[in-house]
Design a protein around this motif. Structure first.
Motif, mmCIF file in Angstrom:
data_model
loop_
_atom_site.group_PDB
_atom_site.id
_atom_site.type_symbol
_atom_site.label_atom_id
_atom_site.label_comp_id
_atom_site.label_asym_id
_atom_site.label_seq_id
_atom_site.Cartn_x
_atom_site.Cartn_y
_atom_site.Cartn_z
ATOM 1 N N LEU A 14 0.835 -1.199 0.000
ATOM 2 C CA LEU A 14 0.000 0.000 0.000
ATOM 3 C C LEU A 14 0.866 1.244 0.000
ATOM 4 C CD1 LEU A 14 -2.858 -0.493 2.567
ATOM 5 C CD2 LEU A 14 -3.009 -0.387 0.111
ATOM 6 N N THR B 233 0.208 5.509 0.420
ATOM 7 C CA THR B 233 -0.739 6.611 0.590
ATOM 8 C C THR B 233 -0.359 7.723 -0.375
ATOM 9 O OG1 THR B 233 -0.621 6.049 2.904
ATOM 10 C CG2 THR B 233 -1.913 7.975 2.319
ATOM 11 N N TYR C 289 -0.691 11.604 -1.139
ATOM 12 C CA TYR C 289 -1.000 12.847 -0.409
ATOM 13 C C TYR C 289 -1.234 13.981 -1.391
ATOM 14 C CZ TYR C 289 0.867 10.507 3.715
ATOM 15 O OH TYR C 289 1.097 9.638 4.758
ATOM 16 N N PRO D 298 -4.018 13.061 3.229
ATOM 17 C CA PRO D 298 -4.078 11.779 2.519
ATOM 18 C C PRO D 298 -5.308 11.740 1.620
ATOM 19 C CG PRO D 298 -3.885 11.455 4.877
ATOM 20 C CD PRO D 298 -4.166 12.888 4.668
ATOM 21 N N PHE E 126 -5.404 5.334 -1.093
ATOM 22 C CA PHE E 126 -4.348 4.326 -1.119
ATOM 23 C C PHE E 126 -4.111 3.905 -2.550
ATOM 24 C CE2 PHE E 126 -5.437 2.673 3.360
ATOM 25 C CZ PHE E 126 -4.428 3.434 3.906
ATOM 26 N N TYR F 161 10.907 3.355 1.298
ATOM 27 C CA TYR F 161 9.549 2.962 1.655
ATOM 28 C C TYR F 161 9.528 2.264 3.013
ATOM 29 C CZ TYR F 161 5.047 0.627 1.417
ATOM 30 O OH TYR F 161 3.786 0.199 1.702
ATOM 31 N N GLY G 113 9.773 4.429 5.868
ATOM 32 C CA GLY G 113 8.713 5.440 5.977
ATOM 33 C C GLY G 113 9.165 6.794 5.503
ATOM 34 N N GLU G 114 10.142 6.817 4.599
ATOM 35 C CA GLU G 114 10.674 8.090 4.125
ATOM 36 C C GLU G 114 10.339 8.350 2.664
ATOM 37 O OE1 GLU G 114 14.529 8.019 7.092
ATOM 38 O OE2 GLU G 114 14.735 7.450 5.008
ATOM 39 N N LEU G 115 9.407 7.582 2.152
ATOM 40 C CA LEU G 115 8.964 7.811 0.777
ATOM 41 C C LEU G 115 7.555 8.380 0.841
ATOM 42 C CD1 LEU G 115 9.839 7.258 -2.230
ATOM 43 C CD2 LEU G 115 8.293 5.344 -2.120
ATOM 44 N N PRO H 5 -9.862 -1.847 3.484
ATOM 45 C CA PRO H 5 -8.986 -0.699 3.180
ATOM 46 C C PRO H 5 -9.666 0.649 3.352
ATOM 47 C CG PRO H 5 -9.465 -1.985 1.208
ATOM 48 C CD PRO H 5 -9.966 -2.774 2.354
ATOM 49 N N LYS I 70 -9.590 1.374 7.006
ATOM 50 C CA LYS I 70 -8.211 1.613 7.386
ATOM 51 C C LYS I 70 -7.774 3.016 6.977
ATOM 52 C CE LYS I 70 -4.450 -1.480 7.198
ATOM 53 N NZ LYS I 70 -3.566 -2.348 6.415
ATOM 54 N N PHE I 71 -8.151 3.376 5.763
ATOM 55 C CA PHE I 71 -7.767 4.698 5.270
ATOM 56 C C PHE I 71 -8.395 5.798 6.114
ATOM 57 C CE2 PHE I 71 -8.524 8.391 2.546
ATOM 58 C CZ PHE I 71 -7.223 8.670 2.203
ATOM 59 N N MET J 152 -6.766 5.948 9.499
ATOM 60 C CA MET J 152 -5.419 6.523 9.370
ATOM 61 C C MET J 152 -5.500 8.033 9.185
ATOM 62 S SD MET J 152 -3.174 7.606 6.786
ATOM 63 C CE MET J 152 -3.824 6.941 5.274
ATOM 64 N N LYS J 153 -6.414 8.431 8.328
ATOM 65 C CA LYS J 153 -6.518 9.861 8.026
ATOM 66 C C LYS J 153 -6.955 10.658 9.247
ATOM 67 C CE LYS J 153 -8.527 12.860 4.537
ATOM 68 N NZ LYS J 153 -9.316 12.922 3.305
ATOM 69 N N MET K 297 -4.225 10.820 11.872
ATOM 70 C CA MET K 297 -3.206 11.796 11.516
ATOM 71 C C MET K 297 -3.687 13.206 11.778
ATOM 72 S SD MET K 297 -1.675 10.068 8.087
ATOM 73 C CE MET K 297 -0.862 11.458 7.410
ATOM 74 N N ARG L 292 2.516 11.754 11.245
ATOM 75 C CA ARG L 292 2.332 11.142 9.928
ATOM 76 C C ARG L 292 2.640 9.650 10.048
ATOM 77 N NH1 ARG L 292 4.433 9.791 5.256
ATOM 78 N NH2 ARG L 292 6.577 9.974 5.978
ATOM 79 N N ILE L 293 1.679 8.820 9.646
ATOM 80 C CA ILE L 293 1.884 7.375 9.748
ATOM 81 C C ILE L 293 2.453 6.901 8.417
ATOM 82 C CG2 ILE L 293 0.808 5.200 10.324
ATOM 83 C CD1 ILE L 293 -1.513 6.792 11.485
ATOM 84 N N PRO L 294 3.668 6.361 8.410
ATOM 85 C CA PRO L 294 4.252 5.953 7.137
ATOM 86 C C PRO L 294 3.564 4.712 6.566
ATOM 87 C CG PRO L 294 5.724 5.416 8.940
ATOM 88 C CD PRO L 294 4.611 6.203 9.520
ATOM 89 N N ILE M 142 1.391 1.317 7.962
ATOM 90 C CA ILE M 142 -0.036 1.137 7.682
ATOM 91 C C ILE M 142 -0.274 -0.244 7.101
ATOM 92 C CG2 ILE M 142 -1.958 1.967 6.309
ATOM 93 C CD1 ILE M 142 -0.557 4.699 6.297
#
Lengths: 294, 415
Positions: free
Chosen positions: A73, A75, A77, A84, A87, A189, A192-194, B307, B310-311, B314-315, B318, B324-326, B330
């Motif tokens: 997955l 996200t 943005y 966000p 997905f 990824y 968590g830096e992508l 999903p 989940k989205f 998550m949103k 945040m 920020r959740i990487p 997730i």
């Protein structure tokens, strides 16, 4: 043959270790059954035990993050606000590859070699301007024999083995280089830096002070290790703003980026279009190049 | 001009040269001429000053001196007309100034004290802070995440609980989950709500203070008249607002985003909500850790496999926490617990012992012991009950008790 040799070697190693690590009491040393050791039942080589005690192995064994999956997955943005949106799923072989430091290293070296300008140039004695007249007579002056003034041992003379323009580029199999690209992205990824942004990322004003606000709000700036922003095409406002915010990050178009850039800064903020372009161009090891016979 | 180096130069000539420059020369022209022709310093000085115009050179040659009498520049000066005009201009300006000075009331300088420091003095010149004062207030960036990040782990847990309750409340009300972040987060109504997984999905137990309708109401964007406080938005702000809204066009978009833009009362409520003491929990003096403990722990087992859910979770999380959740966190989170494990991390142990003792796989091995300090020979003696005897003997013989090196050597153990 080889396995037998290895077994006997490990056996002798064990007896040695038993002698060394056993108690220092001479009595126990004497009683240690040295010869009977070879008759003992075979045990496995210590390589397995070391794997057993590897703490990372224990951690990852139950971690669902390391389960094999087909896709991962991501996200998407919205760029300046970082809201966000949805997905997206990417192939595991694109964004969830294991880290291969060796391949990354080779790719970075390959790029570095390729980027070398290689224009260093010196003149040999045959290229230096001037008369080839003999400087002084061969004999009778009480001094050393000298020919022309272009001689490498004289000041102003030629350079014997100096640099000349050449190509420093080295070779790397394309499949390996492509794997390095995806490994670099996967590494980002996993950490968590992508951060993938929706297409058309730009800001309202071409002002550095505005982009600095954005970076500070999102924790992307200097204190957080700077960020690389990759866009698919030229974005006027964003490029103008970030051009003077070098201490907080860097902006590059996707065609200017290489593997080293992906690995350099604190995080990578990439437009979805640019990510797709990279992945599409660097998958030669996944996609068959053989043309169909139709 | 070629100059000749003269070894013996008469000092009289130099004197004559010096007097020649005075306004009343008394030497004869022949002497003057002789003196100047021998002089080299004057030319050098003139050259040093800059270019001597050709006409000036001629004049100097004619008169035989460096400073020929007459006007400074007889060929290049202004005409008489110009000069009068200029003089008139200056006089006029002076008159005007005099008038201005006369009209101005003279300040009373009797109480004047010169400042010793620059604090409080008006700064003049430069535009260093112009942008800060004039541009920045109108162009403030407003992100989706709040500027300050939640740090307290119980607070974060409470925010995640709130997000889940709100998401499932929306789902039960049959509203689209994309609207989860449409409204600015207000007062937390979900403190009393119990949520637990069930066979069909999730069961929500609402309290008197927070019914399903109230929660759904709090999630829908505010109505028009509530945001009437909003002042004139600039065009750019409206643009930003329009950009930010992602909900469907049927929804009243403008007021929602308008409220986002301007810090209205509701946002102040949010700020109050973020502080450690919650207005709702205020009556009962409930802290966040008590609050977290009051919930049925089964809420951590709620599935996040869908999903869409989940989205939304998550949103909303945040938006509430600012964290920020990487993606890498997730993706593997199948239940709420998985997500919480990423959000709330136990603090890193400060000492290696603590880190090692947390590892069960190490502690379970029978032949492994973990010590906080180095195990010395004294410790080994103590373990077998020998140390008291040794200590006594050492004291009897007047030997140092602290040093164990000697002891160690005696036993063949080098530390």
């Amino acid at each position: 043959m080889a396995s037998k040799g290895l077994q006997s070697f490990s056996r002798s190693l064990k007896t040695l270790r038993a002698l060394n690590t056993g108690s220092k009491d001479p009595l126990t040393q004497c009683l240690a059954p040295r010869l009977s050791r070879s008759m003992a039942t075979e045990t496995s080589l210590p390589s397995q035990t070391s794997r057993e005690y590897d703490p990372t192995f224990l951690q990852t064994a139950t971690d669902p993050a390391f389960e094999i999956q087909d896709s991962v997955l991501t996200t998407i943005y919205k760029f300046p606000t970082m809201e966000p949106i949805r997905f997206e799923s990417y192939a595991s072989k694109h964004l969830h590859l294991p880290l291969r430091r060796d391949i990354l290293h080779r790719a970075v070296i390959f790029e570095g070699d390729f980027t070398r300008q290689g224009t260093a140039s010196t003149k040999t004695r045959w290229e230096i301007h001037g008369s080839h007249r003999k400087i002084r007579p061969q004999k009778g002056m009480g001094m050393s024999r000298l020919g022309t003034k272009q001689s490498p041992m004289l000041k102003g003379g030629g350079k014997s083995f100096g640099p000349h323009p050449r190509d420093f580029a080295t070779a790397l199999p394309k499949k390996m280089y492509d794997l390095a690209w995806r490994t670099a992205l996967s590494w980002r990824y996993r950490r968590g830096e992508l951060i993938v942004c929706e297409d058309g990322m730009d800001i309202e004003y071409p002002k550095t002070r505005f982009v600095k606000q954005i970076f500070e709000h999102n924790h992307w700036g200097r204190e957080d290790g700077r960020s690389l922003v990759i866009t698919g095409s030229f974005k006027k406002n964003l490029f103008r703003a970030l051009r003077h915010a070098g201490e907080d990050g860097r902006i590059q178009m996707v065609r200017e980026v290489d593997v080293k850039d992906l690995l350099e800064l604190g995080r990578v903020i990439i437009e979805k279009r640019a990510l797709d372009e990279i992945l599409n161009e660097h998958q030669s090891d996944l996609v068959s190049q053989v043309r169909s016979a139709v | 001009m070629r100059r000749i180096a003269r070894s013996g130069r008469s000092i009289d000539l130099l004197r004559a040269r010096a007097t020649a420059q005075t306004p009343s020369p008394y030497l004869c022209s022949a002497c003057k001429h002789q003196a100047t022709s021998f002089s080299t310093s004057s030319i050098r000085a003139a050259r040093k000053n800059g270019k001597v115009p050709f006409t000036e050179k001629i004049r100097q040659r004619i008169w035989g001196t460096d400073r020929p009498p007459g006007q400074e520049d007889p060929y290049g000066d202004k005409s008489v007309f110009d000069k009068t005009k200029e003089r008139a201009k200056i006089e006029e300006a002076e008159e005007r100034e005099e008038q201005l000075v006369a009209s101005k009331p003279k300040p009373d300088l009797s109480t004047y004290e010169p400042a010793s420091t620059w604090d409080g003095l008006e700064k003049v010149g430069g535009f260093g802070s112009w942008w800060k004062e004039n541009w920045d207030p109108d162009h403030q960036f407003k992100g989706f995440l709040p500027a300050e990040v939640m740090k307290d782990s119980d607070e974060v847990t409470a925010a995640l609980h709130r997000a889940i309750v709100e998401v499932y409340a929306l789902q039960q009300a049959g509203l689209p989950l994309q609207d989860i972040s449409a409204a600015v987060p207000g007062v937390d109504l979900t403190h009393e709500v119990q949520i637990s997984p069930s066979a069909s999905g999730v069961t929500l137990q609402f309290s008197e203070e927070a019914s399903l309708e109230q929660i759904v109401q709090s999630l829908t964007p505010a109505v028009e008249d509530e945001t009437a406080v909003k002042e004139h938005p600039t065009e750019s702000e409206e643009d930003v607002a329009a950009d930010r809204s992602t909900i469907d066009p049927l929804h009243p978009k403008v007021d929602e985003t308008a409220e986002k833009e301007n810090p209205t009362e509701s946002e102040e409520d949010v700020a109050a909500d973020r502080s450690t003491v919650d207005p709702l929990a205020d009556s009962t003096q409930m802290t966040y850790d008590e609050l977290v403990a009051s919930w049925d722990p089964s809420w951590l087992q709620i599935s996040l496999e869908d999903p869409e859910v989940k989205f939304a979770v998550m949103k909303r999380t945040m938006q509430l926490t600012g964290l920020r959740i990487p993606d890498a966190a997730i993706m593997p989170a199948k239940t709420v617990k998985g997500l919480l494990a990423h959000l709330v991390k136990p603090p890193k142990p400060r000492k290696l012992v603590d880190a090692l003792q947390q590892k069960e796989e190490l502690m379970n091995i029978p032949n492994v012991n973990i010590y906080a300090k180095r195990v010395t020979p004294i410790d080994k003696h103590k373990r077998v009950g020998r140390w008291k005897v040794i200590e006594k003997e050492l004291e009897e013989r007047g030997l140092p008790v602290t040093g164990h090196e000697g002891q160690a050597h005696a036993y063949g153990d080098y530390r």
